[in-house]
Structure formats: C-alpha cells, structure tokens
Design a protein around this motif. Structure first.
Motif, PDB file in Angstrom:
ATOM      1  N   GLN A 156       0.825  -1.207   0.000  1.00 55.81           N
ATOM      2  CA  GLN A 156       0.000   0.000   0.000  1.00 55.81           C
ATOM      3  C   GLN A 156       0.859   1.257   0.000  1.00 55.81           C
ATOM      4  OE1 GLN A 156      -2.450  -0.605   3.443  1.00 55.81           O
ATOM      5  NE2 GLN A 156      -3.946  -1.879   2.346  1.00 55.81           N
ATOM      6  N   ALA A 157       1.990   1.188   0.683  1.00 59.41           N
ATOM      7  CA  ALA A 157       2.880   2.351   0.760  1.00 59.41           C
ATOM      8  C   ALA A 157       3.532   2.647  -0.587  1.00 59.41           C
ATOM      9  CB  ALA A 157       3.957   2.119   1.825  1.00 59.41           C
ATOM     10  N   ILE A 158       4.048   1.621  -1.260  1.00 56.00           N
ATOM     11  CA  ILE A 158       4.780   1.881  -2.500  1.00 56.00           C
ATOM     12  C   ILE A 158       3.854   2.156  -3.681  1.00 56.00           C
ATOM     13  CG2 ILE A 158       6.793   0.552  -1.798  1.00 56.00           C
ATOM     14  CD1 ILE A 158       5.865  -1.707  -3.548  1.00 56.00           C
ATOM     15  N   PHE A 159       2.591   1.732  -3.587  1.00 57.66           N
ATOM     16  CA  PHE A 159       1.665   2.005  -4.677  1.00 57.66           C
ATOM     17  C   PHE A 159       0.742   3.181  -4.361  1.00 57.66           C
ATOM     18  CE2 PHE A 159       2.628  -2.524  -5.587  1.00 57.66           C
ATOM     19  CZ  PHE A 159       3.183  -2.324  -6.834  1.00 57.66           C
ATOM     20  N   GLY A 160       1.088   3.923  -3.319  1.00 60.16           N
ATOM     21  CA  GLY A 160       0.405   5.170  -3.042  1.00 60.16           C
ATOM     22  C   GLY A 160      -0.938   5.062  -2.374  1.00 60.16           C
ATOM     23  N   LYS A 161      -1.272   3.881  -1.849  1.00 62.57           N
ATOM     24  CA  LYS A 161      -2.563   3.718  -1.178  1.00 62.57           C
ATOM     25  C   LYS A 161      -2.528   4.256   0.253  1.00 62.57           C
ATOM     26  CE  LYS A 161      -3.824  -0.355  -3.879  1.00 62.57           C
ATOM     27  NZ  LYS A 161      -4.164  -1.798  -3.833  1.00 62.57           N
ATOM     28  N   SER A 162      -1.320   4.390   0.797  1.00 66.56           N
ATOM     29  CA  SER A 162      -1.175   4.987   2.128  1.00 66.56           C
ATOM     30  C   SER A 162       0.066   5.864   2.112  1.00 66.56           C
ATOM     31  CB  SER A 162      -1.027   3.900   3.205  1.00 66.56           C
ATOM     32  OG  SER A 162       0.173   3.172   3.026  1.00 66.56           O
ATOM     33  N   LYS A 163       0.070   6.885   2.911  1.00 65.18           N
ATOM     34  CA  LYS A 163       1.165   7.843   2.912  1.00 65.18           C
ATOM     35  C   LYS A 163       2.209   7.454   3.954  1.00 65.18           C
ATOM     36  CE  LYS A 163      -0.720  10.521  -0.187  1.00 65.18           C
ATOM     37  NZ  LYS A 163      -0.123  10.692  -1.512  1.00 65.18           N
ATOM     38  N   LYS A 164       3.451   7.379   3.503  1.00 61.36           N
ATOM     39  CA  LYS A 164       4.562   7.103   4.397  1.00 61.36           C
ATOM     40  C   LYS A 164       5.649   8.135   4.147  1.00 61.36           C
ATOM     41  CE  LYS A 164       3.076   3.112   6.150  1.00 61.36           C
ATOM     42  NZ  LYS A 164       2.813   2.907   7.591  1.00 61.36           N
ATOM     43  N   ASN A 165       6.228   8.639   5.249  1.00 59.84           N
ATOM     44  CA  ASN A 165       7.345   9.554   5.046  1.00 59.84           C
ATOM     45  C   ASN A 165       8.582   8.750   4.672  1.00 59.84           C
ATOM     46  OD1 ASN A 165       8.846   8.717   7.429  1.00 59.84           O
ATOM     47  ND2 ASN A 165       7.329   9.851   8.646  1.00 59.84           N
ATOM     48  N   PRO A 166       9.622   9.379   4.150  1.00 59.85           N
ATOM     49  CA  PRO A 166      10.806   8.651   3.683  1.00 59.85           C
ATOM     50  C   PRO A 166      11.432   7.747   4.735  1.00 59.85           C
ATOM     51  CG  PRO A 166      10.855  10.910   2.900  1.00 59.85           C
ATOM     52  CD  PRO A 166       9.696  10.816   3.844  1.00 59.85           C
ATOM     53  N   ASP A 167      11.438   8.188   5.996  1.00 59.85           N
ATOM     54  CA  ASP A 167      12.039   7.369   7.048  1.00 59.85           C
ATOM     55  C   ASP A 167      11.237   6.083   7.271  1.00 59.85           C
ATOM     56  OD1 ASP A 167      14.084   9.135   7.486  1.00 59.85           O
ATOM     57  OD2 ASP A 167      13.033  10.224   9.078  1.00 59.85           O
ATOM     58  N   GLU A 168       9.905   6.212   7.273  1.00 56.69           N
ATOM     59  CA  GLU A 168       9.056   5.028   7.443  1.00 56.69           C
ATOM     60  C   GLU A 168       9.223   4.069   6.270  1.00 56.69           C
ATOM     61  OE1 GLU A 168       5.188   6.552   9.952  1.00 56.69           O
ATOM     62  OE2 GLU A 168       5.353   7.170   7.858  1.00 56.69           O
ATOM     63  N   LEU A 169       9.297   4.623   5.057  1.00 56.27           N
ATOM     64  CA  LEU A 169       9.470   3.790   3.868  1.00 56.27           C
ATOM     65  C   LEU A 169      10.809   3.060   3.902  1.00 56.27           C
ATOM     66  CD1 LEU A 169       8.044   3.016   1.239  1.00 56.27           C
ATOM     67  CD2 LEU A 169       9.263   4.878   0.107  1.00 56.27           C
ATOM     68  N   ALA A 170      11.857   3.769   4.303  1.00 52.26           N
ATOM     69  CA  ALA A 170      13.183   3.161   4.397  1.00 52.26           C
ATOM     70  C   ALA A 170      13.196   2.044   5.438  1.00 52.26           C
ATOM     71  CB  ALA A 170      14.226   4.224   4.745  1.00 52.26           C
ATOM     72  N   ASN A 171      12.486   2.261   6.539  1.00 52.29           N
ATOM     73  CA  ASN A 171      12.419   1.240   7.596  1.00 52.29           C
ATOM     74  C   ASN A 171      11.698  -0.011   7.096  1.00 52.29           C
ATOM     75  OD1 ASN A 171      12.721   0.339  10.423  1.00 52.29           O
ATOM     76  ND2 ASN A 171      10.492   0.511  10.468  1.00 52.29           N
ATOM     77  N   LEU A 172      10.591   0.195   6.383  1.00 48.65           N
ATOM     78  CA  LEU A 172       9.859  -0.927   5.813  1.00 48.65           C
ATOM     79  C   LEU A 172      10.724  -1.665   4.789  1.00 48.65           C
ATOM     80  CD1 LEU A 172       6.290   0.579   5.252  1.00 48.65           C
ATOM     81  CD2 LEU A 172       6.885  -1.292   6.784  1.00 48.65           C
ATOM     82  N   TYR A 173      11.504  -0.904   4.035  1.00 48.22           N
ATOM     83  CA  TYR A 173      12.350  -1.505   3.011  1.00 48.22           C
ATOM     84  C   TYR A 173      13.411  -2.419   3.635  1.00 48.22           C
ATOM     85  CZ  TYR A 173      15.591  -1.834  -0.929  1.00 48.22           C
ATOM     86  OH  TYR A 173      16.418  -2.302  -1.922  1.00 48.22           O
ATOM     87  N   ILE A 174      13.968  -2.001   4.734  1.00 49.07           N
ATOM     88  CA  ILE A 174      14.969  -2.819   5.434  1.00 49.07           C
ATOM     89  C   ILE A 174      14.345  -4.147   5.866  1.00 49.07           C
ATOM     90  CG2 ILE A 174      16.379  -2.993   7.517  1.00 49.07           C
ATOM     91  CD1 ILE A 174      16.851   0.038   7.257  1.00 49.07           C
ATOM     92  N   HIS A 175      13.132  -4.070   6.406  1.00 50.97           N
ATOM     93  CA  HIS A 175      12.432  -5.301   6.805  1.00 50.97           C
ATOM     94  C   HIS A 175      12.166  -6.186   5.586  1.00 50.97           C
ATOM     95  CE1 HIS A 175      11.693  -4.578  11.049  1.00 50.97           C
ATOM     96  NE2 HIS A 175      11.371  -3.317  10.766  1.00 50.97           N
ATOM     97  N   LEU A 176      11.814  -5.552   4.476  1.00 52.21           N
ATOM     98  CA  LEU A 176      11.493  -6.302   3.268  1.00 52.21           C
ATOM     99  C   LEU A 176      12.710  -7.068   2.745  1.00 52.21           C
ATOM    100  CD1 LEU A 176       9.396  -6.933   1.020  1.00 52.21           C
ATOM    101  CD2 LEU A 176      10.315  -4.976  -0.212  1.00 52.21           C
ATOM    102  N   VAL A 177      13.857  -6.400   2.659  1.00 46.93           N
ATOM    103  CA  VAL A 177      15.042  -7.096   2.133  1.00 46.93           C
ATOM    104  C   VAL A 177      15.531  -8.163   3.112  1.00 46.93           C
ATOM    105  CG1 VAL A 177      15.785  -5.235   0.612  1.00 46.93           C
ATOM    106  CG2 VAL A 177      16.566  -5.248   2.978  1.00 46.93           C
TER     107      VAL A 177
END
Length: 326
Positions: free
Chosen positions: A19-40
C-alpha cells in the motif's frame, strides 16, 4: 520455520508495504526506508530457505519496485530519460519476461501459419497483400530488384511515413490488450501472417535471399519492436485477467503503466528502423553483401541484447544492491 508460517507471520507487513509503494497509504521517507529494510531481510531469508518459492518472486518484485522509487533520484541518475532506459524499462521487461516469451512464441507460430498458408494456396498472398502490391513486386523481380519498392519517395518522406505507421501499429497492439489480451493477439496475428506469407512469396520466386538483404536491414529492429509491443499488450491484458492481490482497477492501472513504459522503450528502435528504411534499405541491392549482413546482425544483436539480456543484468545488479543494504 515452515513457509506457510513465514507467510502468515509477515503477510500484514507486506500488504502494508504494498500500500505504501503504490500510493494507497502515505509514508514519510524514514518510514518507507524502515519498511524496506524489513522487506530485504525477509527476501534474504526466503532466498535462503525457500529458494524456488513464489514468495521469493513476490518479495523480489516488491524490492525491485522500491529500489526504483528510492534510487531513481540518486545523483548519477538525475537525468530521468537516462534512468528510464538504463534501469526502469529493462527492470519492467524483466518482471514481465513471461509475456515477452509468449509474444515470441506466438510470433513464430503466426509467421509459420502465414508461410504454410502461402505454400498451400497460390492466391493467399494476393488475398493478404492485395493484387496491386503483388503485381508491382513481380514486376520489380523481373527487373532484377525485388525490393525496389523501398526506393519510392524521398529519404525523409519515406522515413517519416514509415516511422509514423510503425508507431501506430505498436500503440494499437498495446492498446488492444484492453480486450483481455485477445486484441493484441489479433494485431500480432495479422502482421505475422503478412510477414510469413510475403517472405514465402519471395522464396517461391527464387529471390528469398535478395529480399532478406533488403527487408531485414530495417526489419530486424522494426519487427522485433512489434513483438515487444505485443508483449506490452499482453501485460495490459493479464492485469485485467489476473489481478492477484490487487483490486481489478488497481491491477489495470499498474498493467497499463508498465505496458506503456515497455512500448516507450521500443520507440528509439522504431525511429532507428524508420531511418534505416528511408535512407539505407533502398541502397541494399548495390551495397556489398558483407555490409548487408553486418547491418542486419548488428541491429538484431543490439535490440536483442537490450530486451532479452540487459533486463537480467539490471535485475541481478538490483538484487546485489538489495542484499548490500542488509
């Protein structure tokens, strides 16, 4: 941990990330980076314990899209056009490589149908190409220049008209994918049967290699691009038929966007093919055979490398970048 338990444990997190990467929910850059770390982290774990699982494919897809979003503003990629052709388009082609494969399978099948039909029905080529074009070609063959049709018109005029027509065919092939991909299949069928029957016609007249020397100077890139554009249409059609975890509307938007980017990536090759057809093909009967062969092999190698090999190079590079962030 069993794969089912792994998926159950992380499913909500992955959906949140989607939802964050396809724009369905708003995430600031820090939140997105944190989610990305969990993803990898999850991707690395899945690659280690479930290497042949669809979970790896799914996570790699999310990681690749995120890589584009995070790294496309890097200093060395400030030129948006360079980034598009260097990274974004090849990555989209890689992610949709199955549709490229399907398009090529259908291409060879339909060309074969055209050739076999022409071989078994003497009137088939006239039915497909029209009496005027066939009679003109027969006259050109008698005059010793099977591809004399490419000498008609001015260089720039021919290049412009041909390029415009090829762009029209490519966009039509893509847009027809909206009919669940069947429209694209029909456009591909029509063009391939025309190609197969016409090439057999030259073979039947004993001037097959003379036709190859002329037609494929521009045809290597022109026809290859048409196949890739058909793949883009299949991407659009598949987004309607197989929405996966998305709503059908959201899937259609993603499929349209990705398919259109694939089409845009073919345009430099389409323009180049038009220039070759307008300025070079007309001189093919008079140029050295070795030059004919070089141009055909070079153009075919160039477009084949970009769409069939380079996407794997880009994906491998991104996978290494994902792992390095761990």
């Amino acid at each position: 941990m069993r794969e089912v338990a792994f998926i159950k444990q992380n499913k909500e997190k992955w959906l949140e990330f989607e939802q964050a990467i396809f724009g369905k929910s708003k995430k600031n850059p820090d939140e997105l980076a944190n989610l990305y770390i969990h993803l990898v982290n999850d991707l690395s774990y899945a690659q280690s314990y479930y290497p042949k699982s669809k979970t790896v494919t799914y996570l790699n897809h999310l990681a690749s899209i995120t890589y584009q979003k995070i790294y496309k503003t890097k200093r060395e990629e400030t030129n948006r056009i360079v980034y598009f052709f260097k990274t974004e388009a090849p990555l989209i082609v890689y992610q949709n490589r199955r549709y490229v494969l399907y398009a090529f399978i259908l291409f060879f099948l339909f060309v074969g149908i055209g050739a076999i039909s022409a071989a078994n029905d003497g009137s088939f080529v006239r039915l497909i190409m029209g009496d005027y074009y066939v009679n003109m070609t027969l006259e050109n063959i008698e005059n010793g220049n099977p591809v004399a049709v490419y000498k008609s018109g001015s260089n720039w005029g021919s290049a412009f008209v041909i390029t415009l027509n090829n762009l029209k065919v490519g966009l039509l092939s893509f847009a027809s994918g909206i009919f669940a991909g069947f429209g694209t299949g029909f456009v591909l069928l029509k063009n391939c049967i025309m190609l197969g029957s016409f090439q057999y016609f030259f073979y039947e007249q004993g001037v097959f290699w003379e036709s190859v020397r002329g037609i494929w100077i521009h045809g290597a890139m022109e026809i290859f691009a048409i196949v890739i554009e058909a793949a883009a249409g299949f991407v659009l059609g598949a987004s309607i038929l197989f929405p996966k975890t998305y709503s059908r509307v959201a899937s259609l938007k993603i499929g349209f966007k990705n398919g259109l980017k694939i089409v845009l990536s073919t345009m430099p090759f389409t323009f180049a093919a038009g220039m070759l057809e307008g300025f070079v093909t007309r001189y093919s009967p008079d140029m050295p055979r070795i030059l004919n062969i070089f141009i055909i092999l070079f153009t075919l190698s160039l477009i084949s490398w970009y769409f069939l090999i380079y996407p794997f190079v880009v994906n491998k590079k991104i996978n290494k970048a994902n792992v390095s962030t761990l």
